[in-house]
Design an enzyme around this catalytic site. Structure first.
Site, PDB file in Angstrom:
ATOM      1  N   HIS A 148      24.302  33.666  60.210  1.00 26.76           N
ATOM      2  CA  HIS A 148      25.002  33.175  61.598  1.00 26.76           C
ATOM      3  C   HIS A 148      25.362  31.598  61.210  1.00 26.76           C
ATOM      4  O   HIS A 148      24.795  30.731  60.267  1.00 26.76           O
ATOM      5  CB  HIS A 148      24.121  33.365  62.935  1.00 26.76           C
ATOM      6  CG  HIS A 148      22.973  32.743  62.721  1.00 26.76           C
ATOM      7  ND1 HIS A 148      22.551  31.579  63.103  1.00 26.76           N
ATOM      8  CD2 HIS A 148      21.526  33.258  62.180  1.00 26.76           C
ATOM      9  CE1 HIS A 148      21.179  31.296  62.933  1.00 26.76           C
ATOM     10  NE2 HIS A 148      20.738  32.576  62.646  1.00 26.76           N
ATOM     11  N   CYS A 164      16.369  34.675  59.752  1.00 21.32           N
ATOM     12  CA  CYS A 164      17.968  34.856  59.493  1.00 21.32           C
ATOM     13  C   CYS A 164      18.470  33.873  58.441  1.00 21.32           C
ATOM     14  O   CYS A 164      17.714  32.884  57.950  1.00 21.32           O
ATOM     15  CB  CYS A 164      18.466  34.421  60.933  1.00 21.32           C
ATOM     16  SG  CYS A 164      18.267  35.761  62.202  1.00 21.32           S
TER      17      CYS A 164
END
Length: 188
Positions: A148, A164
């Site tokens: 992301h 992440c």
């Protein structure tokens, strides 16, 4: 005549609303509250050591890089932020879905560590997932890990996440346009 007046009034109200919104955004940006940059573009064409199918993503946590294979041993390499100590992982997953300007719902484990986190952060410049979210799945199950963007550019290139993979918003927008749902993601 009344229909024209109502239409004119609606149009004027819409213009006024947009103008007020633009002023509020400009005021927030001037005060440093809203990120004003998508961050740097770090993507560079490189030769990699192993041949992979085009479209494969290879993440090397130790070097904080993400390679999108273009063909064989040629790839676009991006600088990324990865999991801090205790949060790095490895394995093979797939891109399960993609989202532009995603909302963010902290997972239960994250909320347990940081109870002050909200239940939901709506899309926009304050959302920690940034401009794009690429959701990683194992089979049909969401791993809760993402590739992301970020509103904290200083964390790209470091060990800062809960597992992440963070990219500048400029880079994740570029990657998002190139990667397909179903693509293999190899995390080393």
């Amino acid at each position: 005549m009344k229909a024209i007046d109502r239409g004119c009034i609606r149009a004027c109200a819409a213009i006024l609303g947009l103008a007020l919104f633009a002023i509020a955004v400009a005021d927030a940006a001037a005060g440093g509250l809203v990120p004003r940059s998508l961050g740097p573009r770090t993507g560079a064409m490189v030769t990699i050591e192993q041949n992979y199918a085009a479209g494969t993503i290879v993440i090397v946590s130790g070097s904080q890089t993400l390679d999108l294979v273009v063909s064989g041993n040629r790839a676009i390499r991006y600088k990324i932020g990865v999991g801090r100590d205790g949060f790095r992982w490895s394995g093979v997953v797939k891109v399960g879905r993609k989202s532009e300007w995603p909302d963010w719902r902290p997972p239960a484990e994250m909320k347990a560590r940081s109870p002050q986190l909200p239940d939901l952060v709506p899309p926009g410049p304050f959302n920690p997932l940034g401009a794009r979210g690429i959701y990683l799945y194992k089979g049909n199950t969401d791993t809760l890990y993402r590739i992301h963007g970020t509103n904290e550019q200083s964390t790209v290139g470091g060990f800062a996440s809960s597992g992440c993979f963070r990219m500048s918003n400029a880079d994740v927008i570029d990657l998002y346009g190139r990667v397909k749902v179903g693509s293999t993601v190899i995390v080393k």
